[in-house]
Design an enzyme around this catalytic site. Structure first.
Site, PDB file in Angstrom:
ATOM      1  N   HIS A  10      -3.456   1.345   6.999  1.00 58.15           N
ATOM      2  CA  HIS A  10      -2.518   1.242   5.880  1.00 58.15           C
ATOM      3  C   HIS A  10      -2.543   2.519   5.040  1.00 58.15           C
ATOM      4  CE1 HIS A  10      -6.182  -0.216   3.964  1.00 58.15           C
ATOM      5  NE2 HIS A  10      -5.647   0.114   2.824  1.00 58.15           N
TER       6      HIS A  10
ATOM      7  N   CYS B 151       0.808  -1.223   0.000  1.00 56.58           N
ATOM      8  CA  CYS B 151       0.000   0.000   0.000  1.00 56.58           C
ATOM      9  C   CYS B 151       0.844   1.278   0.000  1.00 56.58           C
ATOM     10  CB  CYS B 151      -0.968   0.002   1.164  1.00 56.58           C
ATOM     11  SG  CYS B 151      -0.158  -0.108   2.755  1.00 56.58           S
TER      12      CYS B 151
END
Ligand SMILES: [Zn+2]
Ligand SMILES: [Zn+2]
Length: 517
Positions: free
Chosen positions: A490, A221
């Protein structure tokens, strides 16, 4: 700036990196909770108590009896096969996992590094960003289990609190004979040759919906969000894609990495509005092979770490930010001493000015793009609860050779008063004055305040052009185009789309793991 125009419009954009909390493994905060059983001090105290109890028992000629759990001698060590124990619990060593946290706290994200038996209980050695609540004393585990990992980033928790991270479940052990489309879906992602322009405003709608942007895979990510911010709708970083290899300066892998970045990722993003995960895996493999940053293939990193590895080490791009100290960098870390200010809700413009003022630095040239990293220091010890990303950043006062305006009369400023910054006129950011306005300002004359000034030195052509009476009107402003930050544990990206004709900007949210959670 050539004397003909009174004002200039500089089409510059800024990528602003903001982070909710620390994920840098080197600086990870340990034991953020005061009641955590695994602080080093309490572990040491427990070890000391154990040792004292043992020596006391030895001296008095008998072992202590009773039910004092903590002071009981450890039972004989029973070696357990970590792999078998993990499999028994439906886990895998080194898999991405979640550790359940008590009292309605979010589960901790991390990796399973070890399994074992401690005091007749199955326990797990996990590598998380923060030490989980109620974790078992690491030093006690290590004393009892000689094969327990000794890495200080490992915490120990009951194995039944650990489960596989569902976002990574489907990708954890890919069969080697699967094709990329079998592994990552049937949406095609043909490599695109040549130069592709950023997605133009009439096509922004194509970026909205499922299977758009960059497909996430195994902790990618930070990389997906950063690449999406850098290349989707702006061309400020395109110099990186097109510079020819310099045999003397560049690493042997230069062309391979540049080609992968350009054809497999940037061009696919701009042409198909979609980059399949295997293209990003290829880049990660190439970066991993450089051996500069360990764990590029599977571990979560910082966007800053990735930008520096890609732009500085792999592609040796000339740094965007040049400082008056002769230092240069791709990412500017905002770092302020906020003790003398009332900064409840600071914006990035204030923090940038303060960072450079306090460090006595200026920018020697207008950066074509400015990547800022906001101050942070852990989930629970953040310097500021929130930082507002300024959508427009006036950097006129931060440039060494730029004509600057007296904040009172608008003529050429001759000195800076750092003590005035954020002090008066409702937290005004003004701190540049001409001599006349400075002397007339009663705040400077206040003997208690004792404002110290710094003279501004201009190149000859600036003083010649503006003299004493001409108003100065040429601010250098940068526009925000992206924010990369942590959202639900994230990295994600908010892209700010500046519409033509000064219509209000639109925001586009991108999460490469959106289909996993
Ligand atoms: Zn003035
Ligand atoms: Zn002052």
């Amino acid at each position: 700036m050539d004397g003909k125009k009174k004002s200039i419009d500089v089409p510059i954009e800024a990528l602003m990196l903001a982070s909710d909390y620390e994920v840098d493994s080197a600086e990870r905060p340990r034991s953020p909770y005061p009641f955590d059983s695994q602080s080093d001090a309490s572990a040491a105290a427990a070890a000391a108590a154990d040792a004292a109890a043992d020596s006391h028992a030895a001296a008095s000629g008998h072992r202590r009896q009773g039910s004092d759990y903590d002071n009981a001698p450890p039972p004989p060590y029973e070696s357990v096969d970590p792999l078998a124990l993990a499999t028994e619990h439906g886990l895998e060593l080194n898999a991405a996992i979640l550790v359940e946290e008590p009292r309605n706290h979010q589960p901790q994200q991390g990796f399973l590094r070890w399994c074992g038996s401690f005091r007749n209980e199955a326990i797990a050695g996990v590598d998380c960003e923060m030490t989980p609540f109620d974790s078992v004393s690491a030093s006690a585990v290590r004393r009892a289990c000689p094969d327990a990992p000794t890495d200080s980033s490992i915490s120990f928790v009951q194995l039944n609190r650990v489960r596989l991270d569902p976002r990574f479940r489907e990708t954890r052990s890919p069969a080697p004979d699967l094709t990329p489309s079998q592994r990552f879906g049937h949406k095609t992602c043909e490599i695109v040759d040549g130069d592709c322009k950023p997605v133009a405003h009439e096509h922004w709608g194509k970026l909205v919906g499922p299977s758009r942007g960059i497909q996430g895979h195994h902790n990618s990510c930070y990389l997906d969000a950063t690449l999406f911010a850098m290349f989707t709708t702006v061309s400020v970083f395109d110099g990186v894609l097109n510079r020819k290899r310099n045999k003397k300066k560049d690493i042997p892998e230069y062309e391979e990495i540049q080609k992968c970045l350009k054809l497999n990722i940037v061009n696919c993003l701009r042409e198909h509005q979609f980059v399949r995960a295997d293209h990003v895996i290829k880049l990660r493999e190439q970066l991993d092979k450089l051996g500069k940053v360990p764990g590029m293939l599977g571990e979560e990193k910082d966007p800053e770490e990735f930008i520096n590895l890609l732009l500085d080490h792999a592609l040796k791009h000339d740094p965007y930010i040049k400082l008056s100290s002769n230092q240069a960098c791709h990412v500017l870390q905002l770092f302020v001493d906020s003790s003398q200010y009332d900064l409840k809700l600071p914006d990035t413009e204030t923090l940038l000015h303060l960072t450079l003022l306090q460090a006595g630095l200026k920018l020697t040239q207008t950066p074509s793009c400015l990547v800022l990293q906001t101050p942070r220091s852990g989930k629970d010890y953040k310097l500021f609860d929130r930082v507002v990303p300024s959508t427009e950043l006036d950097i006129s006062n931060l440039l060494t050779e730029h004509p600057r305006q007296c904040c009172v009369c608008g003529k050429l400023a001759e000195l800076e008063c750092h003590d005035c910054f954020l002090q008066f006129q409702e937290a005004s950011k003004d701190y540049t004055f001409c001599k006349k306005c400075f002397d007339n300002n009663k705040d400077h004359k206040n003997p208690k305040a004792q404002h110290k000034t710094v003279g501004i030195k201009y190149p000859k052509q600036v003083t010649k052009k503006y003299g004493k009476d001409k108003p100065v009107e040429c601010p250098v402003k940068m526009k925000l185009f992206a924010v990369v930050c942590i959202h639900t544990s994230h990295y994600v990206c908010f892209l700010r789309l500046c519409q033509p004709d000064n219509r209000p900007a639109k925001w586009l949210f991108f999460d490469s793991m959106a289909d996993r959670s």
